[in-house]
Design a protein around this motif. Structure first.
Motif, PDB file in Angstrom:
ATOM      1  N   HIS A 176       0.830  -1.193   0.000  1.00  0.00           N
ATOM      2  CA  HIS A 176       0.000   0.000   0.000  1.00  0.00           C
ATOM      3  C   HIS A 176       0.872   1.254   0.000  1.00  0.00           C
ATOM      4  CE1 HIS A 176      -3.845  -2.042   0.493  1.00  0.00           C
ATOM      5  NE2 HIS A 176      -3.277  -2.824   1.405  1.00  0.00           N
ATOM      6  N   GLY A 193      -7.461  -2.968   3.553  1.00  0.00           N
ATOM      7  CA  GLY A 193      -7.955  -1.810   2.813  1.00  0.00           C
ATOM      8  C   GLY A 193      -7.181  -0.569   3.213  1.00  0.00           C
ATOM      9  N   THR A 199      -7.920  -2.474  -2.348  1.00  0.00           N
ATOM     10  CA  THR A 199      -8.065  -3.581  -1.409  1.00  0.00           C
ATOM     11  C   THR A 199      -7.168  -4.717  -1.891  1.00  0.00           C
ATOM     12  OG1 THR A 199     -10.344  -2.975  -0.866  1.00  0.00           O
ATOM     13  CG2 THR A 199      -9.664  -5.231  -0.398  1.00  0.00           C
ATOM     14  N   MET A 215     -10.703   0.135  -5.857  1.00  0.00           N
ATOM     15  CA  MET A 215     -12.012   0.481  -5.283  1.00  0.00           C
ATOM     16  C   MET A 215     -12.499   1.855  -5.725  1.00  0.00           C
ATOM     17  SD  MET A 215     -12.634  -2.212  -3.492  1.00  0.00           S
ATOM     18  CE  MET A 215     -14.028  -1.666  -2.563  1.00  0.00           C
ATOM     19  N   VAL A 219     -10.975   3.102   1.428  1.00  0.00           N
ATOM     20  CA  VAL A 219     -11.512   1.919   2.091  1.00  0.00           C
ATOM     21  C   VAL A 219     -11.333   2.090   3.590  1.00  0.00           C
ATOM     22  CG1 VAL A 219     -11.455  -0.596   2.228  1.00  0.00           C
ATOM     23  CG2 VAL A 219     -10.859   0.537   0.086  1.00  0.00           C
ATOM     24  N   VAL A 222     -13.115  -3.665   6.392  1.00  0.00           N
ATOM     25  CA  VAL A 222     -13.256  -4.944   5.689  1.00  0.00           C
ATOM     26  C   VAL A 222     -13.627  -6.005   6.717  1.00  0.00           C
ATOM     27  CG1 VAL A 222     -11.666  -4.405   3.809  1.00  0.00           C
ATOM     28  CG2 VAL A 222     -10.801  -5.469   5.898  1.00  0.00           C
ATOM     29  N   THR A 233     -16.429  -5.065   1.913  1.00  0.00           N
ATOM     30  CA  THR A 233     -15.633  -3.840   2.064  1.00  0.00           C
ATOM     31  C   THR A 233     -16.562  -2.653   2.297  1.00  0.00           C
ATOM     32  OG1 THR A 233     -15.656  -3.444  -0.323  1.00  0.00           O
ATOM     33  CG2 THR A 233     -13.800  -4.705   0.572  1.00  0.00           C
ATOM     34  N   THR A 235     -16.485   1.533   2.121  1.00  0.00           N
ATOM     35  CA  THR A 235     -15.735   2.689   1.613  1.00  0.00           C
ATOM     36  C   THR A 235     -16.288   3.990   2.189  1.00  0.00           C
ATOM     37  OG1 THR A 235     -17.177   2.834  -0.333  1.00  0.00           O
ATOM     38  CG2 THR A 235     -15.207   1.459  -0.525  1.00  0.00           C
TER      39      THR A 235
END
Length: 591
Positions: A176, A193, A199, A215, A219, A222, A233, A235
């Motif tokens: 990430h 997320g 994700t 996505m 996010v 989850v 998920t 958001t």
């Protein structure tokens, strides 16, 4: 026959008809009855109806080591808000921790570290010294989850660290770009997320993500289904119509969306599975919702936070109780699923010397007291009502003044347009353009035209008869005698009128001036007290013209032979006995 001599099945049936208060009083009768009433079989039916007793809906006992009577007692304290606050751990820096209880060990995150604190079985308090500390992040820990063998945490540095609870070993997962807001792990599967709008699906055997799902929105939460076949998920609900979507684990494809009537920004901050088909969610829209994945169009039930604050976390006992945490003064609120309103929530305030006090209503104010909110006071609403009424009156008055001003301006514009259309010949219709005499004059012509005042005159007044003729001015010569100018002989009626005017002192004797229009547009001013007979004068002039002579000079009978005539440019000037003159603008050729 004594109560204890009855068969046990009969005793259990009789005791099952009593409530918890009657059972508590019955247990104080004697020791034998006390031992009988304290059995779990007596309290099992009652424990199913209370909150947090450890008895699920299907009858499973989660905490068999704790007597059911004690659990019912604690559940009553939870329901009525009877609690006692004790500070077990304290830090210099106030941070919002993420915590999770596993048996008698409490895992709690502070900044970049996660500490494990053991709960003492004797005193029921946490040991101040951490049993173990898990570290490895360069930033704060945003979320962590516990499994049987691992502790998995996600931090603000965008990394996921997997700690082994059995061995001193950790593994770092990088993928990430921004902070990892949420993650969940079950059966060796990890779903994370992030704020980078992706994700990722991980496994414990690899440091690289198995799948990456875009996505197109941040996010926040989850949750993996207990069946391990799908995950959900949540958001921020800024780009999509529904923030909740169900994904297939094997294909990494969206299966369905939960709900459609979400406001923009109603992000889901936490979610928890109670069963493979039941999901609880909470978030920014201050609602707790229960979803049935078999009916994804609409939620089954919903509960609204009474203080209108965002809900950051939620937990359920699998039976009737829910607990939610909000950002409003750090309140933890208890809910009964069978009720739409929350249970009593107590606000614990910090007082003097670390002594705390509880506020049943209002908020913490000062060191020893609780203050009410402004919306709970009657004068607050009275002031607002007066403000709203005065504001409405001002708006109404302003609107009326504005309408009146617009009406006046509109009328002025209409008048101006009408005046311009009446003046402008080219703007008239075709059948009116040939009638210029009916048009109004131009405004400039009316303004520039000089004002001609009328000749002065006074109303009719009687004057006294002269006693002697006035002296002639030296500048005039003797008047030329004209037979036509000789006054006619006075009739008896005229003489009587003269005598009456001379001998009547009651009338006003102020001389007056009178005008008479002649046939040749001349004006003669006379000082006589009697009006001219215009019709008789016109008949006389017509008779004279028929005889071939000039028009007879209109002369008052009282002027008499004393009036003098002067010729200057065709005008005849007379002077009466009282000194006034009369002028006739008559052409000389006509005389």
């Amino acid at each position: 026959m004594l109560l204890t001599q009855l068969p046990e099945d009969v005793l259990y049936h009789v005791l099952s008809l009593l409530d918890y208060k009657s059972l508590s009083r019955l247990s104080q009768v004697c020791k034998s009855v006390h031992r009988l009433v304290n059995r779990d079989a007596v309290w099992r039916k009652i424990a199913k109806e209370f909150l947090n007793t450890g008895i699920t809906r299907n009858g499973t006992d989660i905490y068999p080591s704790i007597p059911l009577k004690e659990r019912v007692k604690v559940a009553q304290n939870w329901y009525h808000g009877v609690c006692k606050k004790a500070i077990h751990l304290k830090w210099k820096t106030k941070l919002l921790p993420w915590l999770q209880l596993d048996g008698n060990v409490l895992f709690l995150s502070q900044a970049a570290d996660i500490g494990a604190y053991r709960l003492s079985t004797d005193s029921g308090k946490l040991q101040p010294k951490a049993l173990e500390i898990y570290s490895g992040h360069k930033g704060d820990v945003c979320r962590f989850v516990l499994t049987d063998s691992h502790l998995i945490s996600g931090g603000s540095d965008g990394k996921i660290v997997v700690h082994s609870r059995r061995r001193d070993m950790s593994m770092e997962l990088s993928g990430h770009n921004q902070e990892v807001n949420c993650l969940d792990s079950k059966g060796g599967l990890i779903v994370s997320g992030s704020r980078d709008q992706t994700t990722r699906i991980w496994t414990l055997n690899s440091s690289c993500p198995r799948d990456t799902i875009p996505m197109y929105d941040r996010v926040w939460s989850v949750a993996i289904s207990p069946t391990l076949r799908s995950f959900v998920t949540g958001t921020a609900c800024c780009e999509n119509f529904s923030p909740l979507r169900v994904w297939d684990v094997e294909r990494s494809q969206c299966v369905s969306s939960l709900g459609l009537e979400f406001r923009r920004g109603a992000g889901v901050l936490d979610m928890v599975f109670e069963s493979p088909s039941q999901l609880f969610t909470c978030g920014y829209d201050t609602f707790i919702r229960l979803w049935d994945l078999r009916l994804p169009r609409k939620c089954v039930m919903e509960w609204e936070e009474p203080d209108d604050s965002a809900l950051y976390c939620i937990q359920t006992d699998g039976n009737h109780m829910m607990a939610s945490g909000s950002s409003y003064y750090g309140v933890v609120r208890l809910w009964d699923k069978r009720q739409t309103r929350s249970l009593q929530a107590r606000l614990v305030c910090q007082g003097v010397n670390n002594h705390s006090y509880v506020c049943e209503s209002g908020h913490c104010c000062g060191e020893t007291q609780c203050c009410s909110y402004y919306y709970e006071l009657w004068w607050f609403w009275l002031v607002w009502a007066l403000i709203i009424i005065l504001t409405g009156c001002c708006i109404c008055q302003h609107w009326r003044s504005k309408q009146r001003f617009q009406q006046q301006r509109r009328q002025n514009e209409i008048n101006l347009i009408a005046y311009r259309e009446a003046h402008n010949n080219s703007q008239l219709p075709l059948y009116l353009r040939f009638l210029p005499t009916y048009l109004l004059p131009a405004y400039e012509e009316v303004v520039d035209r000089p004002v001609t005042p009328p000749p002065p005159y006074t109303p009719l007044q009687s004057a006294a008869a002269p006693t002697h003729p006035p002296e002639e001015p030296p500048g005039f010569g003797p008047a030329v005698s004209d037979p036509g100018d000789a006054p006619p002989p006075a009739t008896p009626e005229v003489a009587q009128t003269r005598l009456h005017g001379a001998h009547n002192p009651s009338k006003d004797s102020t001389p007056g001036r009178y005008r008479r229009f002649t046939g040749d547009s001349g004006i003669e001013v006379c000082d006589c007290q009697e009006l001219w007979d215009q019709s008789s004068l016109l008949e006389t002039e017509e008779e004279t013209e028929d005889e071939g002579a000039g028009p007879t000079e209109g002369r008052c009978e009282r002027c008499g032979p004393d009036a003098r005539r002067g010729h200057d440019g065709g005008a005849v000037i007379r002077e009466n006995t009282n000194g006034h003159t009369a002028t006739e603008t008559e052409p000389r050729a006509l005389r």
